[in-house]
Design an enzyme around this catalytic site. Structure first.
Site, mmCIF file in Angstrom:
data_model
loop_
_atom_site.group_PDB
_atom_site.id
_atom_site.type_symbol
_atom_site.label_atom_id
_atom_site.label_comp_id
_atom_site.label_asym_id
_atom_site.label_seq_id
_atom_site.Cartn_x
_atom_site.Cartn_y
_atom_site.Cartn_z
ATOM 1 N N CYS A 2 -14.686 23.791 1.419
ATOM 2 C CA CYS A 2 -13.653 24.580 1.020
ATOM 3 C C CYS A 2 -12.030 24.143 1.681
ATOM 4 O O CYS A 2 -11.954 23.501 2.722
ATOM 5 C CB CYS A 2 -13.817 25.920 1.411
ATOM 6 S SG CYS A 2 -15.297 26.519 0.904
ATOM 7 N N ARG A 28 -10.694 17.325 -0.805
ATOM 8 C CA ARG A 28 -11.788 17.630 0.209
ATOM 9 C C ARG A 28 -13.237 18.085 -0.856
ATOM 10 O O ARG A 28 -14.193 18.214 -0.077
ATOM 11 C CB ARG A 28 -11.411 19.057 0.683
ATOM 12 C CG ARG A 28 -10.173 18.872 1.470
ATOM 13 C CD ARG A 28 -9.652 20.114 2.161
ATOM 14 N NE ARG A 28 -10.442 20.849 3.019
ATOM 15 C CZ ARG A 28 -10.524 20.831 4.197
ATOM 16 N NH1 ARG A 28 -9.687 20.121 4.866
ATOM 17 N NH2 ARG A 28 -11.245 21.781 4.957
ATOM 18 N N TRP A 75 -16.184 25.159 -2.116
ATOM 19 C CA TRP A 75 -17.429 24.381 -2.137
ATOM 20 C C TRP A 75 -18.363 24.991 -2.016
ATOM 21 O O TRP A 75 -18.663 25.531 -0.607
ATOM 22 C CB TRP A 75 -17.206 23.329 -1.124
ATOM 23 C CG TRP A 75 -17.929 22.096 -1.105
ATOM 24 C CD1 TRP A 75 -17.844 20.949 -2.165
ATOM 25 C CD2 TRP A 75 -19.079 21.750 -0.376
ATOM 26 N NE1 TRP A 75 -18.910 20.122 -1.854
ATOM 27 C CE2 TRP A 75 -19.797 20.588 -0.875
ATOM 28 C CE3 TRP A 75 -19.906 22.237 0.453
ATOM 29 C CZ2 TRP A 75 -20.860 20.035 -0.272
ATOM 30 C CZ3 TRP A 75 -20.763 21.719 1.134
ATOM 31 C CH2 TRP A 75 -21.193 20.513 0.924
ATOM 32 N N ASN A 101 -12.859 29.767 4.629
ATOM 33 C CA ASN A 101 -13.816 28.460 4.852
ATOM 34 C C ASN A 101 -14.841 28.719 5.819
ATOM 35 O O ASN A 101 -14.260 29.286 6.911
ATOM 36 C CB ASN A 101 -12.765 27.155 5.312
ATOM 37 C CG ASN A 101 -11.994 26.822 4.313
ATOM 38 O OD1 ASN A 101 -11.851 27.621 3.243
ATOM 39 N ND2 ASN A 101 -11.053 25.996 4.631
ATOM 40 N N GLY A 102 -15.881 28.059 5.844
ATOM 41 C CA GLY A 102 -16.974 28.135 6.998
ATOM 42 C C GLY A 102 -18.120 28.991 6.425
ATOM 43 O O GLY A 102 -18.420 29.263 5.121
ATOM 44 N N GLU A 473 -23.019 0.203 5.056
ATOM 45 C CA GLU A 473 -21.844 1.017 4.467
ATOM 46 C C GLU A 473 -21.542 0.477 3.096
ATOM 47 O O GLU A 473 -21.103 1.378 2.186
ATOM 48 C CB GLU A 473 -20.598 0.272 5.543
ATOM 49 C CG GLU A 473 -19.229 0.873 5.000
ATOM 50 C CD GLU A 473 -19.250 2.429 4.823
ATOM 51 O OE1 GLU A 473 -19.920 3.072 5.389
ATOM 52 O OE2 GLU A 473 -18.035 2.703 4.393
ATOM 53 N N LYS A 477 -21.083 3.116 0.036
ATOM 54 C CA LYS A 477 -20.258 3.250 -0.888
ATOM 55 C C LYS A 477 -20.521 3.341 -2.152
ATOM 56 O O LYS A 477 -20.245 3.948 -3.287
ATOM 57 C CB LYS A 477 -18.990 2.067 -0.333
ATOM 58 C CG LYS A 477 -17.796 2.257 -0.259
ATOM 59 C CD LYS A 477 -17.240 3.146 0.612
ATOM 60 C CE LYS A 477 -17.883 4.170 1.319
ATOM 61 N NZ LYS A 477 -17.529 4.797 2.345
ATOM 62 N N GLU A 480 -22.615 6.542 -3.343
ATOM 63 C CA GLU A 480 -21.735 7.829 -3.529
ATOM 64 C C GLU A 480 -20.775 7.795 -4.554
ATOM 65 O O GLU A 480 -20.561 8.736 -5.112
ATOM 66 C CB GLU A 480 -21.010 8.254 -2.157
ATOM 67 C CG GLU A 480 -19.991 7.251 -1.694
ATOM 68 C CD GLU A 480 -19.282 7.669 -0.336
ATOM 69 O OE1 GLU A 480 -19.414 8.940 0.149
ATOM 70 O OE2 GLU A 480 -18.956 6.797 0.323
ATOM 71 N N HIS A 496 -40.520 -5.885 5.551
ATOM 72 C CA HIS A 496 -41.516 -4.732 6.109
ATOM 73 C C HIS A 496 -41.351 -3.914 5.181
ATOM 74 O O HIS A 496 -41.839 -2.627 5.431
ATOM 75 C CB HIS A 496 -40.862 -4.449 7.177
ATOM 76 C CG HIS A 496 -40.968 -5.756 8.397
ATOM 77 N ND1 HIS A 496 -42.019 -5.893 8.735
ATOM 78 C CD2 HIS A 496 -40.057 -6.196 8.971
ATOM 79 C CE1 HIS A 496 -41.869 -7.076 9.561
ATOM 80 N NE2 HIS A 496 -40.562 -7.235 9.748
ATOM 81 N N LYS A 595 -14.655 15.465 1.579
ATOM 82 C CA LYS A 595 -14.181 14.958 2.347
ATOM 83 C C LYS A 595 -14.203 15.326 3.734
ATOM 84 O O LYS A 595 -14.440 14.569 4.474
ATOM 85 C CB LYS A 595 -12.526 14.767 1.972
ATOM 86 C CG LYS A 595 -11.761 13.897 2.700
ATOM 87 C CD LYS A 595 -11.979 12.577 2.524
ATOM 88 C CE LYS A 595 -11.403 11.383 3.516
ATOM 89 N NZ LYS A 595 -12.042 10.198 3.308
HETATM 90 C C1 F6R Z 1 -18.540 8.273 3.183
HETATM 91 C C2 F6R Z 1 -17.925 9.284 3.917
HETATM 92 C C3 F6R Z 1 -18.619 10.329 4.705
HETATM 93 C C4 F6R Z 1 -17.874 10.396 6.020
HETATM 94 C C5 F6R Z 1 -18.719 11.429 6.828
HETATM 95 C C6 F6R Z 1 -17.962 11.748 8.104
HETATM 96 O O1 F6R Z 1 -17.700 7.552 2.467
HETATM 97 O O2 F6R Z 1 -16.633 9.330 3.769
HETATM 98 O O3 F6R Z 1 -19.724 9.830 4.933
HETATM 99 O O4 F6R Z 1 -17.698 9.229 6.667
HETATM 100 O O5 F6R Z 1 -18.813 12.614 6.296
HETATM 101 O O6 F6R Z 1 -16.669 12.048 8.258
HETATM 102 P P1 F6R Z 1 -15.695 12.075 9.372
HETATM 103 O O7 F6R Z 1 -15.509 10.654 9.635
HETATM 104 O O8 F6R Z 1 -14.579 12.731 8.878
HETATM 105 O O9 F6R Z 1 -16.362 12.737 10.527
#
Ligand code: F6R
Length: 600
Positions: A2, A28, A75, A101-102, A473, A477, A480, A496, A595
């Protein structure tokens, strides 16, 4: 997650500020949005779906104006996305409107009590209890501010809350474990969960701390403590500007941010390293001599932490990386004199804050360091030290440039806590990295590779040592933003179990650099998958003979083994981007993702 925006300014501007602010919060992640304005009357407009729908509804509505207003992107946590569940929420008499939010953990008890007293609820949300609590107190003769403060004392959980009232020209706000920041303009005061929401209007900010209350009126603001005592808060200047948070001609923020890496990497190192001596001089890391280092982080930041832990172990410092969502409950032993590093782009990830707080609350005086991109974020403020990665605003939900900057920052940390045998070479390689990333961006064949494999069933990523986090990673990427199955493994693990899934329809991206033992073994793994008819894409500097077994090659320049992961990762970022683009995915706002993940 949110997002909140608020504005107390001029009646002919506030609604525009709210709508622009909501767009600034889109990144976000959200599923509905709404606004409320007060002008002696309270008007609320909210819609499920894209902000565009809300904008159309606002255009069709009459009487939506006022000097003060609040807006929200939701959200879903309690109740599905719908017009009713969207914020702002109001009381029975439409006297007050609230955005939240929360998570309010004790909302069910409060709601039952309020229903008993005759309140009618319109939504499934936990948030709606707040306007009804305020209404109850207003009916008892309290002022808006006293009623707001009274309502807050009833809440358990995490919240950033803002409220407006029909009979007041003020926005009232407070926070507990959820970010909220004020923007200070000449003729208006702003409020948001995140700076980009009001960056078009001001770059002067005041960070609210847990338990503090803000009051915003047209062009003025005050912050007070829970007892109502005024606090002398300092106004900070944010370095980011509105241009940095715009797309600047790129189709997506993600692509823009991938291309911003050369600059971000230079900024991370600026005035922090001396090339000639190979020394690292970062004030935030002065006099650090930990017995051990524990990293706590989530997602991409966790992958950077896996890299960082390996780096420190190689430098002789015992180090581990933990998923922050597991850390608080697993409670691994923390050695005396250890350093716990919270790695978080946003500095607001609830899991990571919670992990850091278990350490801070242990009473053992364990030092904590926030490695973050956001000045003034909760992690930065709560930790003993902060190491800024200086990547600039990252708007795309998928983290890209911040991973690279975290890797560089991990090198600064490693150099600060342990003397490095090859310090000069490492510093030189770090300094060269920016130019090499640029070279790679200019020449990458990632789009052709994406074209070739866009219809594949799934994707595997393998790498050893420092390339293991890159494999993880690369897969994160890919999954997602393309919504396709992707997995990353340490190369040796493939046989394995996961090898059972490898077919001609599952390309394997193998990250191999140098010609050391790890490279030789990874090439062995490449042969294993090639023998099972899988297409191999070698991400390589060409030093080993991995290319011989690969159908496609993504080249990276030769460099120090510690630095190569950044280059390999940039190629994988580009592949994921182009596959997602060819599939027409919502690259900057992938479904279900947010985000800044501010709930545990
Ligand atoms: C993946 C991504 C998430 C963040 C995770 C941690 O592309 O963006 O996996 O890395 O939610 O977020 P931060 O770094 O803001 O704690």
């Amino acid at each position: 997650m949110c997002g909140i925006i608020g504005c107390a300014g001029r009646a002919d501007e506030t609604l525009d500020v709210l709508l622009t602010g909501l767009e600034g919060l889109e990144y976000r992640g959200y599923d509905s949005a709404g606004v409320a304005l007060s002008n002696g009357d309270l008007s609320v407009c909210k819609r499920e779906g894209e902000i565009e729908r809300l904008q159309r509804a606002v255009g069709d509505a009459s009487g939506l104006d006022g000097r003060v207003g609040i807006g929200h992107t939701r959200w879903s946590t309690h109740g599905p996305p719908s017009d009713q569940n969207a914020h702002p929420h109001t009381d029975c008499a439409d006297e007050v409107a609230v955005v939240h939010n929360g998570i309010i953990e004790n909302y069910a008890d409060i709601r039952a009590e309020l229903v008993e007293r005759g309140h009618d609820f319109d939504s499934d949300t936990d948030s709606e209890v707040v306007p009804h609590l305020i209404e109850d107190s207003l009916a008892g003769g309290k002022s808006f501010e006293d009623a707001f403060r009274g309502a807050i004392t009833r809440l358990e959980g995490s919240y950033a809350l803002a409220a407006v009232s029909r009979d007041s020209e003020a926005i009232l706000a407070t926070r507990q474990d959820s970010p909220l920041v004020l923007g200070v303009g000449d003729e208006a005061a702003y409020l948001a969960s995140d700076v980009p929401a009001f960056l078009d209007y001001t770059d002067r900010v005041v960070y609210l701390e847990d338990g503090e209350f803000a009051r915003l009126e047209s062009g003025s603001w005050t912050v007070s403590d829970s007892e109502g005592r005024l606090l002398d808060k300092s106004v900070a200047q944010v370095e980011w500007n509105a241009e940095e948070t715009a797309k600047s001609g790129y189709d997506h923020y993600m692509l823009k941010e991938i291309h911003e890496q050369p600059r971000a990497l230079r900024k991370c190192l600026r005035s922090r390293v001396d090339e000639l001596t190979g020394t690292v001089d970062v004030a935030a890391l002065a006099d650090l001599n930990p017995s051990a280092v524990q990293f706590v982080a989530a997602g991409t930041s966790y992958h950077a932490s896996l890299y960082g832990a390996q780096l420190l172990r190689d430098a002789g410092v015992p180090a581990q990386a933990f998923l922050s969502s597991e850390y608080a409950t697993a409670r691994p032993p923390v050695p005396d004199d250890a350093l716990v590093v919270g790695v978080s782009q946003s500095g607001e990830t609830a899991d990571t804050l919670s992990a850091l707080r278990t350490v801070q609350d242990s009473g053992r005086g364990i030092e904590t360091l926030a490695m973050t991109n956001v000045v003034g974020s909760t992690a930065a403020r709560e930790c003993d030290r902060e190491l800024l990665i200086r990547a600039g605003p990252e708007i795309g939900v998928a983290a890209t440039k911040t991973f690279s900057s975290q890797v560089v920052a991990a090198n600064l940390l490693s150099a600060a806590v342990s003397p490095q045998v090859d310090a000069r070479e490492v510093v030189q390689a770090l300094r060269d990295l920016s130019g090499q990333v640029q070279e790679l961006l200019d020449s990458s064949r990632a789009e052709e590779v994406a074209e070739q494999f866009v219809d594949s069933e799934g994707y595997f990523f393998i790498g050893r040592g420092y390339h293991h986090p890159v494999a993880l990673e690369g897969a994160l990427k890919m999954k997602e933003i393309t919504y396709k199955h992707a997995e990353g493994f340490p190369a040796g693990e493939l046989k394995h179990g996961p090898l059972a899934l490898v077919t001609a329809e599952t390309p394997v991206f193998a990250v191999v650099t140098g010609d050391g033992e790890k490279a030789t073994k990874t090439v062995g793994n490449v042969k294993e998958v090639e023998a099972r008819d899988a297409s191999v894409v070698a991400v390589t500097d060409g030093v080993s003979d991995a290319e011989r077994y690969a159908e496609e090659v993504l080249e990276i320049p030769e460099t120090h083994p510690r630095v190569a992961p950044v280059l390999a990762n940039v190629q994988l970022q580009l592949v994921a981007y182009h596959v997602a683009d060819k599939l027409g995915r919502s690259i900057d706002k992938p479904r279900n993702l947010a985000k800044s993940v501010t709930v545990e």
